[in-house]
Design an enzyme around this catalytic site. Structure first.
Site, mmCIF file in Angstrom:
data_model
loop_
_atom_site.group_PDB
_atom_site.id
_atom_site.type_symbol
_atom_site.label_atom_id
_atom_site.label_comp_id
_atom_site.label_asym_id
_atom_site.label_seq_id
_atom_site.Cartn_x
_atom_site.Cartn_y
_atom_site.Cartn_z
ATOM 1 N N ASP A 229 0.866 -1.160 0.000
ATOM 2 C CA ASP A 229 0.000 0.000 0.000
ATOM 3 C C ASP A 229 0.920 1.232 0.000
ATOM 4 O O ASP A 229 2.085 1.128 0.365
ATOM 5 C CB ASP A 229 -0.852 -0.069 1.265
ATOM 6 C CG ASP A 229 -1.552 1.216 1.562
ATOM 7 O OD1 ASP A 229 -2.318 1.645 0.696
ATOM 8 O OD2 ASP A 229 -1.346 1.781 2.647
ATOM 9 N N ASP A 421 -1.837 -0.496 5.793
ATOM 10 C CA ASP A 421 -2.068 0.136 7.086
ATOM 11 C C ASP A 421 -3.511 0.579 7.288
ATOM 12 O O ASP A 421 -3.984 0.622 8.407
ATOM 13 C CB ASP A 421 -1.172 1.369 7.239
ATOM 14 C CG ASP A 421 -1.674 2.519 6.389
ATOM 15 O OD1 ASP A 421 -1.872 2.292 5.181
ATOM 16 O OD2 ASP A 421 -1.902 3.606 6.923
ATOM 17 N N ASP A 425 -7.291 -1.338 3.585
ATOM 18 C CA ASP A 425 -6.418 -2.486 3.370
ATOM 19 C C ASP A 425 -6.888 -3.729 4.118
ATOM 20 O O ASP A 425 -6.349 -4.816 3.911
ATOM 21 C CB ASP A 425 -4.987 -2.166 3.816
ATOM 22 C CG ASP A 425 -4.406 -1.006 3.036
ATOM 23 O OD1 ASP A 425 -4.640 -0.957 1.827
ATOM 24 O OD2 ASP A 425 -3.726 -0.171 3.645
HETATM 25 P P1 ADP Z 1 -3.423 4.081 0.129
HETATM 26 O O1 ADP Z 1 -4.312 3.043 -0.460
HETATM 27 O O2 ADP Z 1 -2.169 4.327 -0.674
HETATM 28 O O3 ADP Z 1 -3.119 3.888 1.571
HETATM 29 P P2 ADP Z 1 -5.582 5.840 0.713
HETATM 30 O O4 ADP Z 1 -6.681 5.240 -0.077
HETATM 31 O O5 ADP Z 1 -5.564 5.620 2.168
HETATM 32 O O6 ADP Z 1 -4.183 5.464 0.036
HETATM 33 O O7 ADP Z 1 -5.537 7.365 0.482
HETATM 34 C C1 ADP Z 1 -5.383 7.862 -0.801
HETATM 35 C C2 ADP Z 1 -6.046 9.196 -0.941
HETATM 36 O O8 ADP Z 1 -7.358 9.126 -0.431
HETATM 37 C C3 ADP Z 1 -5.372 10.287 -0.176
HETATM 38 O O9 ADP Z 1 -4.369 10.888 -0.931
HETATM 39 C C4 ADP Z 1 -6.508 11.233 0.096
HETATM 40 O O10 ADP Z 1 -6.659 12.138 -0.962
HETATM 41 C C5 ADP Z 1 -7.743 10.368 0.111
HETATM 42 N N1 ADP Z 1 -8.343 10.121 1.438
HETATM 43 C C6 ADP Z 1 -8.962 8.999 1.810
HETATM 44 N N2 ADP Z 1 -9.461 9.110 3.057
HETATM 45 C C7 ADP Z 1 -9.147 10.344 3.485
HETATM 46 C C8 ADP Z 1 -9.379 11.083 4.690
HETATM 47 N N3 ADP Z 1 -10.057 10.583 5.735
HETATM 48 N N4 ADP Z 1 -8.875 12.312 4.768
HETATM 49 C C9 ADP Z 1 -8.182 12.837 3.744
HETATM 50 N N5 ADP Z 1 -7.949 12.212 2.597
HETATM 51 C C10 ADP Z 1 -8.421 10.994 2.437
HETATM 52 MG MG MG Z 2 -2.714 3.310 3.437
#
Ligand code: ADP
Ligand code: MG
Length: 545
Positions: A229, A421, A425
């Site tokens: 991730d 994390d 996920d």
């Molecule tokens: P990854 O799968 O790489 O961990 P996430 O899906 O957690 O990435 O997050 C990717 C994007 O989703 C972030 O860059 C942000 O723009 C958005 N995002 C998701 N949830 C939130 C939140 N609670 N607050 C701010 N941004 C969020």
């Molecule tokens: Mg993540």
């Protein structure tokens, strides 16, 4: 006489086995024993401090934490300042300085000054309780460890019977048959693996990696593909707000609205946004209800009826229509904020790549992991720049929790490892052959569904635990073979009549002891690993003190 000695040795062997298992699980027990038992609640009416069992702490209670006490539950600091030793939970060796309003984790240890905190979770939901629960589950599920030796059991029995049969046939003496079988000890087959695996789990625990059962070691030792991730896993997840692009609202108003909503989110970007609003001493509007939409963002409804969305562009565009995307520099990520059907503004965060993400990836490749991919919920430009920095070629961007599962399940060759994390996920961590959750800032649903949890917020542990696993399996197999070879050697000596049954009965216990001592070497499996990462780090310039 030989029969009596065997009976005596069997009971002795069982005691030895207990001892070995206890020695191997001591590390896990230590963790359990450190669990906080009591909390000091400040009575809101009288201001008196009552000592209550941690189980009775409720959300919102003000608690007094005295010097060097273990924090009983997760919460926020009410006093102006606190110094906290978080090493047991995050691995960070230096005490961490906190100011009023910052989040505190249970299981960490207060420094010398007492302080007041407000409970945000009850003990059962707090960080430390979830780590302890993981460990308890791990200790309970010991079954899969034995399988490694199963395939040797039948051939070994056949070989022993054949040698004994020949000895009887050639000598014409049935006692010779017994003399051979007395030294055919099954103990190395039965106990070497569990002892080595308990040792391997204990080694992993010393590196702040909690494995939920011994079987994880066996699979982890063979992994050929890995998926990572991005946000919070390959990147530090200690993001900082760098600037705010204004749309229909001012920068301050955008931050204020976003922070109010993010108070209700556990996403890695929630805390820096709330923190930035606090630093500007913005008053956050009251939220009536808020919902985290996994991988998209958070949506909050305010007491006055206004609806705010914070998160990915696609999530916000559902209500605003297409929005222009700002240019980002490397290491930056954009979080979009809408209010009603208008774009309020865009918050730009810097979320730097973890320092040792790159070496972790290359160590995994050296360990024989052929295919490494990134699966992220984030947009492609940000994903590509991080992938480039850490040396990953295959990138899957804008994935949903469901598509993460599909991508990882289709990965070849097997077995496949997933490291993640976030809430998004959790399904993929359960679906991969081995899931490792990064839980440095506290355990979430991701840690519940993963097979292994890294509690120290250090991605290098992924490669470390892969090496510990290989070393453990190696030691287990070595110990089994050592026992088999000595035992077969003794059988041959006995077949020629040079080993009386009484001596044989004593010697077979020596074989068991050798196998167990050899398997216990797995307790030190983490030492070789630390050494390896040291040599890798030694090539980089030493950090200034
Ligand atoms: P990854 O799968 O790489 O961990 P996430 O899906 O957690 O990435 O997050 C990717 C994007 O989703 C972030 O860059 C942000 O723009 C958005 N995002 C998701 N949830 C939130 C939140 N609670 N607050 C701010 N941004 C969020
Ligand atoms: Mg993540």
């Amino acid at each position: 006489m030989a029969g009596l000695i065997i009976a005596l040795m069997l009971t002795g062997g069982e005691a030895l086995e207990d001892l070995a298992a206890r020695r191997a699980s001591r590390e896990l027990d230590q963790l359990l024993n450190r669990a906080p038992a009591f909390a000091g609640r400040i009575d809101p009416a009288t201001g008196e401090v009552q000592r209550i069992p941690v189980g009775e702490v409720s959300v919102g209670d003000e608690l007094l934490v005295r010097s060097s006490e273990i924090l009983p539950v997760d919460g926020v600091l009410v006093s102006d300042h606190a110094m906290i030793d978080e090493s047991s939970v995050t691995g960070e060796p230096l005490p961490v300085s906190h100011v009023a309003g910052s989040a505190l984790l249970s299981g960490t240890v207060n420094g010398t000054a007492s302080f007041t905190m407000r409970a945000q979770k009850v003990a059962a939901d707090s960080n430390y309780a979830s780590i302890v629960r993981l460990v308890e589950e791990a200790v309970e599920s010991r079954a899969p460890m034995v399988r490694l030796a199963d395939r040797y059991a039948v051939p070994f029995t056949i070989v022993a019977l054949l040698i004994a049969g020949f000895a009887w046939f050639l000598s014409g003496d049935p006692v010779r048959f017994a003399e051979v079988l007395v030294v055919a000890t099954p103990c190395p087959l039965l106990i070497a693996t569990p002892v080595a695996f308990m040792g391997g789990m204990s080694s992993a625990a010393k590196l702040n990696v909690i494995l939920k059962d011994g079987g994880v070691l066996e699979v982890l030792a063979r992994i050929r593909s890995a998926a990572f991730d991005k946000t919070g896993t390959l990147t530090q997840g200690k993001a900082d707000v760098v600037r705010v692009h204004e749309a229909t609202r001012s920068a301050v108003e955008t931050l204020r609205l976003a922070a109010a909503a993010e108070q209700h989110s556990v996403h890695v970007f929630a805390e820096p946004i709330v923190q930035a609003a606090r630093q500007q001493q913005l008053e956050l509007p009251a939220v009536a209800n808020a919902e985290e939409v996994a991988t998209n963002g958070v949506q909050a409804t305010f007491a006055d009826g206004g609806v705010v969305r914070v998160g990915k562009p696609a999530f916000v565009e559902e209500v605003t229509g297409p929005v222009a995307r700002p240019a980002l520099e490397a290491g930056e990520t954009a979080v979009y904020v809408s209010v009603g059907d208008e774009l309020a503004g865009i918050i730009i965060l810097s979320d730097p790549v973890r320092e040792n993400a790159n070496t972790t990836i290359s160590r995994l490749r050296r360990a024989g992991v052929a295919e490494i991919a990134m699966v992220t919920g984030d947009v492609e430009p940000t994903a590509l720049s991080v992938a480039n920095a850490v040396g990953i070629q295959t990138v899957h961007a804008e994935t949903t929790p469901q598509s993460k599962v599909e991508i990882v399940q289709a990965m070849q060759p097997r077995p496949v490892l997933m490291v993640g994390d976030g809430i998004n996920d959790a399904p993929v961590l359960a679906a991969a052959d081995v899931g490792i959750a990064m839980a440095g800032r506290g355990a979430t649903v991701a840690s519940e569904s993963a097979a292994a949890v890294i509690t120290s917020n250090d991605i290098a542990r992924v490669a470390d635990v892969a090496f510990v696993s290989r070393r453990t399996v190696h030691i287990a197999l070595q110990s089994i073979w050592l026992g088999i070879i000595i035992s077969v050697g003794l059988m041959i000596v006995a077949a020629f009549g040079y080993l009386p049954a009484v001596a044989g009965a004593l010697l077979q216990e020596v074989v068991d002891l050798v196998a167990i001592l050899s398997a216990l070497r797995a307790l030190r499996a983490h030492k070789s690993v630390t050494h390896q990462s040291d040599t890798i780090q030694a090539r980089r310039p030493a950090p200034s003190p």
